[in-house]
Write an enzyme that holds these catalytic residues in place. Sequence first.
Site, mmCIF file in Angstrom:
data_model
loop_
_atom_site.group_PDB
_atom_site.id
_atom_site.type_symbol
_atom_site.label_atom_id
_atom_site.label_comp_id
_atom_site.label_asym_id
_atom_site.label_seq_id
_atom_site.Cartn_x
_atom_site.Cartn_y
_atom_site.Cartn_z
ATOM 1 N N TYR A 1 -7.191 -4.562 -1.029
ATOM 2 C CA TYR A 1 -5.867 -4.816 -0.458
ATOM 3 C C TYR A 1 -4.851 -5.102 -1.557
ATOM 4 C CZ TYR A 1 -2.370 -6.688 2.798
ATOM 5 O OH TYR A 1 -1.224 -6.920 3.538
ATOM 6 N N SER B 1 3.159 -7.816 0.250
ATOM 7 C CA SER B 1 2.385 -8.989 0.627
ATOM 8 C C SER B 1 2.438 -9.984 -0.516
ATOM 9 C CB SER B 1 0.933 -8.569 0.890
ATOM 10 O OG SER B 1 0.074 -9.683 0.980
#
Length: 282
Positions: free
Chosen positions: A149, A136
Amino acid sequence: MNNKKVWLITGAGRGMGVHFVKAALAAGHAVVASGRDSDRVSKALGHSNDLLAVTLDVTSRADAEAAVRAAVDRFGRIDVLVNNAASFYAGYFEELTPEQFERQLAASLIGPMNVTRAVLPAMRKQRSGHIISISSAAGLVGFEFCTAYAASKFGLEGWMESLHAEVAPFGITTTIVNPGFFRTELLTEQSTNHAEPSIEDYDERRAKQLEFWKAQNGQQPGDPAKLARALIIIASQEPPPRRFIAGADAIALAEQKVADPRGGSVDVDRQLNIPRSEHSVR
């Protein structure tokens, strides 16, 4: 086809995983599509002689080993592994429970490790293989409200970079993919879990963050079908790139971090249009 490969793709029942499977099949490859619910995977993808749907919860080592056995039994080999399955635990670090943090790491870091550990013996035997892990933009820079995350994605990248040196002598290659904001199902209620509000000091900032993230669902600028086609090209390259940054927003973040002489302080609010907080430090 001489270039036909066998792909194992996790998180293939919805979101970006569906696009990855469809692109691989359209390119003439065979695909083992895995998800927690194999029936849902089959329903999302339909039937093909080159498609095998299997049940795989990436947090289960037994599931990972069973999925690999099924793939080898059906197609004889595994050429490309795509670690795609993930979840999103959003919230301020102090408000996220230790259990929520552990579940984030279990899905997005330990999960890919479980599947890769199960796949590597087959790839070593072949003396070939390609491991692709979907990271990501949060694997490049940290985001407020995304401590869990980002921790999972930073960990994923450190593990993948180290793994590359270990498996390269066996003809196995690795690629880290850093998508920016793509229209996936990561921000849906099924994939996103929020910390329970518990600390008054975060109230104002939390409200702004929740408003922003909920508004992003389905409105992300990146096209997952385009990213899926890029993955097919990457997997055909010899050697494939060690890293692929996807999306203008992710590229801008990476360029800003590399260019910053102070060591990588990045204005993520501006790049991703995240609401600024008067308490933010730049």
